[in-house]
Design a protein around this motif. Structure first.
Motif, PDB file in Angstrom:
ATOM      1  N   THR A  25       0.850  -1.181   0.000  1.00  0.00           N
ATOM      2  CA  THR A  25       0.000   0.000   0.000  1.00  0.00           C
ATOM      3  C   THR A  25       0.892   1.240   0.000  1.00  0.00           C
ATOM      4  OG1 THR A  25      -1.679  -1.175   1.267  1.00  0.00           O
ATOM      5  CG2 THR A  25      -1.791   1.224   1.273  1.00  0.00           C
ATOM      6  N   THR A  27       1.578   5.002   0.977  1.00  0.00           N
ATOM      7  CA  THR A  27       1.178   5.991   1.964  1.00  0.00           C
ATOM      8  C   THR A  27       2.066   7.226   1.829  1.00  0.00           C
ATOM      9  OG1 THR A  27       2.662   5.106   3.650  1.00  0.00           O
ATOM     10  CG2 THR A  27       0.424   4.244   3.632  1.00  0.00           C
ATOM     11  N   PHE A  44       4.332   0.975   5.578  1.00  0.00           N
ATOM     12  CA  PHE A  44       3.324   1.191   6.610  1.00  0.00           C
ATOM     13  C   PHE A  44       2.592  -0.111   6.932  1.00  0.00           C
ATOM     14  CE2 PHE A  44      -1.122   2.078   7.696  1.00  0.00           C
ATOM     15  CZ  PHE A  44      -0.923   2.803   8.859  1.00  0.00           C
ATOM     16  N   VAL A  76      -0.629   9.960   8.560  1.00  0.00           N
ATOM     17  CA  VAL A  76      -0.399   8.876   7.607  1.00  0.00           C
ATOM     18  C   VAL A  76      -1.588   8.851   6.664  1.00  0.00           C
ATOM     19  CG1 VAL A  76      -0.014   6.405   7.285  1.00  0.00           C
ATOM     20  CG2 VAL A  76       0.906   7.537   9.322  1.00  0.00           C
ATOM     21  N   HIS A  77      -1.325   8.933   5.366  1.00  0.00           N
ATOM     22  CA  HIS A  77      -2.361   9.004   4.335  1.00  0.00           C
ATOM     23  C   HIS A  77      -2.246   7.804   3.419  1.00  0.00           C
ATOM     24  CE1 HIS A  77      -1.218  12.999   5.713  1.00  0.00           C
ATOM     25  NE2 HIS A  77      -2.490  13.327   5.547  1.00  0.00           N
ATOM     26  N   LEU A  78      -3.259   6.939   3.411  1.00  0.00           N
ATOM     27  CA  LEU A  78      -3.291   5.800   2.495  1.00  0.00           C
ATOM     28  C   LEU A  78      -3.864   6.317   1.185  1.00  0.00           C
ATOM     29  CD1 LEU A  78      -3.417   4.651   5.459  1.00  0.00           C
ATOM     30  CD2 LEU A  78      -4.321   2.604   4.411  1.00  0.00           C
ATOM     31  N   TRP A 120      -6.941   8.411   6.236  1.00  0.00           N
ATOM     32  CA  TRP A 120      -5.848   9.097   6.923  1.00  0.00           C
ATOM     33  C   TRP A 120      -5.928   8.811   8.413  1.00  0.00           C
ATOM     34  CZ3 TRP A 120      -7.203  12.534  10.712  1.00  0.00           C
ATOM     35  CH2 TRP A 120      -8.456  13.137  10.623  1.00  0.00           C
TER      36      TRP A 120
END
Length: 172
Positions: A25, A27, A44, A76-78, A120
């Motif tokens: 993923t 991030t 992450f 933290v932004h996916l 997020w």
């Protein structure tokens, strides 16, 4: 002397080539500062449910490390499918990543929050663990939000792609 004692260690280039096969993923981690810091990470992961903990890894030689080393809070932004440019922007060194990206706001504790990720988390950093040339950063999620649909952005074999929802399994 056993068989394993005669096997030489895996070199960095071979290790990198092997790890490119791992889909991850994508991030973007953001950190308050003047200026704020942000970087793309594929390391992450969730760590614990009780208490809730997540982690990401960062090269201690990176330009972002001095700020992360002192940070009390991070975002933290996916990223979602279609956010390839966001990932590339925050992976590019030598630019003002936040000025290039433009779509962000200050959240609690001065943490920069990007607009429109798949999800997020606002996190409190609890520990930094040295691990070779990197550090594992452990953080406790305090707030978070996710969208209701869409596919996540993943990194695999040096490129970005998306993963859809799991296929429906027929009942046996």
């Amino acid at each position: 002397m056993g068989l394993l004692d005669r096997v030489p260690p895996l070199g960095a280039d071979a290790f990198r080539a092997l790890m490119r096969r791992l889909a991850a993923t994508v991030t973007v981690v953001t950190v308050p500062g003047s200026p704020p810091v942000g970087f793309t990470a594929t390391s992450f992961t969730s760590v614990s449910l009780r208490p809730p903990l997540v982690s990401f890894c960062l090269d201690r030689g990176s330009s972002s490390w001095p700020t992360v080393e002192r940070a009390a809070y991070v975002g933290v932004h996916l990223l979602a499918d279609g956010q390839h440019e966001v990932a590339r922007t925050f992976a590019t060194s030598g630019i003002d990543r936040f000025a290039v990206h433009g779509a962000w706001r200050l959240g609690p504790y001065g943490v920069p929050l990007l607009d429109s990720p798949a999800a997020w988390l606002l996190c409190r950093v609890t520990r930094r663990v040295p691990a070779g040339d990197h550090a594992i950063v452990l953080a406790e999620p305090l707030q978070g939000q996710h969208d209701r649909g869409g596919a996540p952005l993943v990194y695999h074999m040096g490129g970005y792609s998306a993963v859809g929802p799991p296929s429906q399994r027929s009942a046996a």
